[in-house]
Scaffold this motif. Sequence first.
Motif, PDB file in Angstrom:
ATOM      1  N   GLN A   2      33.679  32.970  53.251  1.00 16.37           N
ATOM      2  CA  GLN A   2      35.068  33.421  53.285  1.00 16.37           C
ATOM      3  C   GLN A   2      35.889  32.539  52.368  1.00 16.37           C
ATOM      4  N   LEU A   3      36.773  33.161  51.607  1.00 18.31           N
ATOM      5  CA  LEU A   3      37.576  32.446  50.629  1.00 18.31           C
ATOM      6  C   LEU A   3      39.044  32.664  50.944  1.00 18.31           C
ATOM      7  N   GLN A   4      39.785  31.586  51.014  1.00 15.80           N
ATOM      8  CA  GLN A   4      41.211  31.645  51.311  1.00 15.80           C
ATOM      9  C   GLN A   4      41.977  31.024  50.156  1.00 15.80           C
ATOM     10  N   ALA A   5      42.719  31.861  49.443  1.00 15.06           N
ATOM     11  CA  ALA A   5      43.470  31.395  48.280  1.00 15.06           C
ATOM     12  C   ALA A   5      44.932  31.173  48.641  1.00 15.06           C
ATOM     13  N   SER A   6      45.559  30.246  47.932  1.00 21.41           N
ATOM     14  CA  SER A   6      46.978  29.974  48.129  1.00 21.41           C
ATOM     15  C   SER A   6      47.580  29.476  46.822  1.00 21.41           C
ATOM     16  N   GLY A   7      48.888  29.429  46.779  1.00 15.58           N
ATOM     17  CA  GLY A   7      49.602  29.023  45.579  1.00 15.58           C
ATOM     18  C   GLY A   7      50.178  30.242  44.891  1.00 15.58           C
ATOM     19  N   GLY A   8      50.662  30.080  43.700  1.00 16.31           N
ATOM     20  CA  GLY A   8      51.240  31.202  42.971  1.00 16.31           C
ATOM     21  C   GLY A   8      52.687  31.431  43.350  1.00 16.31           C
ATOM     22  N   GLY A   9      53.123  32.674  43.210  1.00 18.97           N
ATOM     23  CA  GLY A   9      54.505  33.023  43.467  1.00 18.97           C
ATOM     24  C   GLY A   9      55.223  33.356  42.184  1.00 18.97           C
ATOM     25  N   LEU A  10      56.549  33.246  42.217  1.00 22.75           N
ATOM     26  CA  LEU A  10      57.371  33.525  41.046  1.00 22.75           C
ATOM     27  C   LEU A  10      57.596  32.239  40.275  1.00 22.75           C
ATOM     28  N   VAL A  11      57.232  32.239  39.003  1.00 19.88           N
ATOM     29  CA  VAL A  11      57.285  31.037  38.177  1.00 19.88           C
ATOM     30  C   VAL A  11      57.966  31.377  36.853  1.00 19.88           C
ATOM     31  N   TYR A  92      42.401  36.159  41.961  1.00 20.32           N
ATOM     32  CA  TYR A  92      41.397  36.216  43.013  1.00 20.32           C
ATOM     33  C   TYR A  92      40.420  35.066  42.874  1.00 20.32           C
ATOM     34  N   CYS A  93      40.179  34.407  43.988  1.00 21.48           N
ATOM     35  CA  CYS A  93      39.125  33.406  44.038  1.00 21.48           C
ATOM     36  C   CYS A  93      37.790  34.130  44.243  1.00 21.48           C
ATOM     37  N   ASN A  94      36.761  33.621  43.619  1.00 25.14           N
ATOM     38  CA  ASN A  94      35.452  34.275  43.690  1.00 25.14           C
ATOM     39  C   ASN A  94      34.358  33.236  43.820  1.00 25.14           C
ATOM     40  N   SER A  95      33.344  33.579  44.585  1.00 27.21           N
ATOM     41  CA  SER A  95      32.129  32.769  44.575  1.00 27.21           C
ATOM     42  C   SER A  95      30.949  33.693  44.314  1.00 27.21           C
ATOM     43  N   TYR A  96      30.024  33.192  43.546  1.00 25.89           N
ATOM     44  CA  TYR A  96      28.801  33.946  43.260  1.00 25.89           C
ATOM     45  C   TYR A  96      27.620  33.021  43.447  1.00 25.89           C
ATOM     46  N   THR A  97      26.671  33.468  44.276  1.00 25.46           N
ATOM     47  CA  THR A  97      25.436  32.733  44.483  1.00 25.46           C
ATOM     48  C   THR A  97      24.275  33.656  44.194  1.00 25.46           C
ATOM     49  N   PRO A  98      23.368  33.300  43.301  1.00 26.17           N
ATOM     50  CA  PRO A  98      22.200  34.138  43.035  1.00 26.17           C
ATOM     51  C   PRO A  98      21.457  34.477  44.312  1.00 26.17           C
ATOM     52  N   GLY A 105      38.213  36.282  47.580  1.00 31.35           N
ATOM     53  CA  GLY A 105      39.355  35.951  48.394  1.00 31.35           C
ATOM     54  C   GLY A 105      40.329  37.109  48.398  1.00 31.35           C
ATOM     55  N   GLN A 106      41.435  36.938  49.083  1.00 28.43           N
ATOM     56  CA  GLN A 106      42.377  38.037  49.294  1.00 28.43           C
ATOM     57  C   GLN A 106      43.321  38.247  48.117  1.00 28.43           C
ATOM     58  N   GLY A 107      43.358  37.346  47.172  1.00 23.53           N
ATOM     59  CA  GLY A 107      44.248  37.499  46.025  1.00 23.53           C
ATOM     60  C   GLY A 107      45.604  36.873  46.281  1.00 23.53           C
ATOM     61  N   THR A 108      46.138  36.253  45.256  1.00 24.32           N
ATOM     62  CA  THR A 108      47.474  35.680  45.349  1.00 24.32           C
ATOM     63  C   THR A 108      48.258  36.071  44.097  1.00 24.32           C
ATOM     64  N   GLN A 109      49.477  36.525  44.279  1.00 23.66           N
ATOM     65  CA  GLN A 109      50.282  37.035  43.176  1.00 23.66           C
ATOM     66  C   GLN A 109      50.918  35.889  42.396  1.00 23.66           C
ATOM     67  N   VAL A 110      50.786  35.974  41.090  1.00 23.70           N
ATOM     68  CA  VAL A 110      51.494  35.061  40.190  1.00 23.70           C
ATOM     69  C   VAL A 110      52.363  35.918  39.280  1.00 23.70           C
TER      70      VAL A 110
END
Length: 114
Positions: A2-11, A92-98, A105-110
Motif C-alpha cells: 500500500q502506498l500513501q502519497a502526500s504533499g503537492g497542492g497549489l504552488v 502518483y507514487c508507484n512501486s514495481y517488483t519483478p 498510490g492514490q495520487g496527489t494533485q500538484v
Amino acid sequence: VQLQASGGGLVQAGGSPRLSCVASGSISSMTVMGWYRQGSGNQRELVATITDGGAYYVDSVKGRFTISRGNAKSTVYLQMNSLRPDDTGVYYCNSYTPGRGHYWGQGTQVTVSS
C-alpha cells in the motif's frame, strides 16, 4: 503493498514542493519506487524512479526534480524545484517488483500557477 502519497497542492511557478510516499507491505531490494504524473487530457507518464542502482528522470524534469528514499527505503520523496505550469497534474507514487507487478498510490494533485 500500500502506498500513501502526500504533499503537492497549489504552488506558484518557481516553487519547490516535496512529495512523500510511504509504502507498507513487502518491499524488496528488487523493488523500483517511482513517481508518475498525469496532466489534464494526457496519458500518465513516468517522472522518476529510484533503485539501489540509482535514479532515472524523464528529460523534462532533469536538473529540477530529485527522487530519494528514506533510510528504511519504504519512503520515497520527490523534491520538485523550479516548477513550471506544465508540471501541473496528479502525481502518483508507484512501486514495481519483478514477479509481483505494479502498485499505485492514490495520487496527489500538484497545480502550478503562472
